[in-house]
Design a protein around this motif. Structure first.
Motif, PDB file in Angstrom:
ATOM      1  N   ASP A  53       0.830  -1.209   0.000  1.00  0.00           N
ATOM      2  CA  ASP A  53       0.000   0.000   0.000  1.00  0.00           C
ATOM      3  C   ASP A  53       0.864   1.258   0.000  1.00  0.00           C
ATOM      4  O   ASP A  53       0.581   2.226  -0.705  1.00  0.00           O
ATOM      5  CB  ASP A  53      -0.939   0.009   1.208  1.00  0.00           C
ATOM      6  N   ASN A  55       3.878   1.540  -1.148  1.00  0.00           N
ATOM      7  CA  ASN A  55       4.490   1.639  -2.474  1.00  0.00           C
ATOM      8  C   ASN A  55       3.505   2.225  -3.485  1.00  0.00           C
ATOM      9  O   ASN A  55       3.886   3.041  -4.337  1.00  0.00           O
ATOM     10  CB  ASN A  55       4.974   0.267  -2.931  1.00  0.00           C
ATOM     11  N   ASN A  56       2.247   1.824  -3.393  1.00  0.00           N
ATOM     12  CA  ASN A  56       1.231   2.377  -4.300  1.00  0.00           C
ATOM     13  C   ASN A  56       1.085   3.890  -4.104  1.00  0.00           C
ATOM     14  O   ASN A  56       0.983   4.637  -5.076  1.00  0.00           O
ATOM     15  CB  ASN A  56      -0.114   1.696  -4.084  1.00  0.00           C
ATOM     16  N   ILE A  57       1.078   4.333  -2.866  1.00  0.00           N
ATOM     17  CA  ILE A  57       0.957   5.767  -2.578  1.00  0.00           C
ATOM     18  C   ILE A  57       2.171   6.516  -3.126  1.00  0.00           C
ATOM     19  O   ILE A  57       2.037   7.556  -3.781  1.00  0.00           O
ATOM     20  CB  ILE A  57       0.799   6.003  -1.058  1.00  0.00           C
ATOM     21  N   THR A  59       4.162   5.631  -5.522  1.00  0.00           N
ATOM     22  CA  THR A  59       4.150   5.603  -6.991  1.00  0.00           C
ATOM     23  C   THR A  59       3.235   6.681  -7.543  1.00  0.00           C
ATOM     24  O   THR A  59       3.592   7.393  -8.501  1.00  0.00           O
ATOM     25  CB  THR A  59       3.715   4.213  -7.487  1.00  0.00           C
ATOM     26  N   SER A  60       2.083   6.843  -6.940  1.00  0.00           N
ATOM     27  CA  SER A  60       1.160   7.883  -7.434  1.00  0.00           C
ATOM     28  C   SER A  60       1.721   9.278  -7.173  1.00  0.00           C
ATOM     29  O   SER A  60       1.589  10.174  -8.011  1.00  0.00           O
ATOM     30  CB  SER A  60      -0.224   7.723  -6.814  1.00  0.00           C
ATOM     31  N   ILE A  61       2.360   9.482  -6.042  1.00  0.00           N
ATOM     32  CA  ILE A  61       2.965  10.787  -5.744  1.00  0.00           C
ATOM     33  C   ILE A  61       4.082  11.084  -6.745  1.00  0.00           C
ATOM     34  O   ILE A  61       4.140  12.177  -7.317  1.00  0.00           O
ATOM     35  CB  ILE A  61       3.487  10.824  -4.298  1.00  0.00           C
ATOM     36  N   GLY A  63       4.511   9.801  -9.685  1.00  0.00           N
ATOM     37  CA  GLY A  63       3.919   9.982 -11.016  1.00  0.00           C
ATOM     38  C   GLY A  63       3.369  11.378 -11.196  1.00  0.00           C
ATOM     39  O   GLY A  63       3.562  12.019 -12.244  1.00  0.00           O
ATOM     40  N   ASN A  64       2.702  11.914 -10.181  1.00  0.00           N
ATOM     41  CA  ASN A  64       2.172  13.275 -10.246  1.00  0.00           C
ATOM     42  C   ASN A  64       3.289  14.299 -10.275  1.00  0.00           C
ATOM     43  O   ASN A  64       3.191  15.316 -10.973  1.00  0.00           O
ATOM     44  CB  ASN A  64       1.225  13.545  -9.081  1.00  0.00           C
ATOM     45  N   GLU A  66       6.239  13.840 -11.576  1.00  0.00           N
ATOM     46  CA  GLU A  66       6.789  13.794 -12.937  1.00  0.00           C
ATOM     47  C   GLU A  66       5.878  14.553 -13.924  1.00  0.00           C
ATOM     48  O   GLU A  66       6.368  15.266 -14.812  1.00  0.00           O
ATOM     49  CB  GLU A  66       6.963  12.366 -13.395  1.00  0.00           C
TER      50      GLU A  66
END
Length: 72
Positions: A53, A55-57, A59-61, A63-64, A66
């Motif tokens: 979980d 790692n998912n958070i 990754t989204s941070i 990604g945003n 970038e």
């Protein structure tokens, strides 16, 4: 003669009882180890879920971040 037979039977029964006591102790130790292993397996599963979980958070941070960096 009867006393000798009684004594032998007593010794055999005593040894049997001691063996059963030893087996009960071994069984309790084995059960305690199994419970400990099950608890550790549960903790590993929980830690893995939390890490996933997290790692998912992240990754989204990232990604945003970038997307924002590419837009500038």
């Amino acid at each position: 003669m009867c006393y000798i037979i009684s004594f032998i039977i007593y010794q055999v029964l005593l040894k049997t009882i001691q063996d059963q006591d030893d087996q009960n102790i071994l069984l309790k130790q084995t059960q305690a180890r199994l419970i400990t292993q099950e608890k550790l397996a549960s903790i590993r599963l929980l830690a893995g879920g939390i890490a996933h979980d997290f790692n998912n958070i992240l990754t989204s941070i990232l990604g945003n971040i970038e997307l924002v960096a590419d837009g500038l």
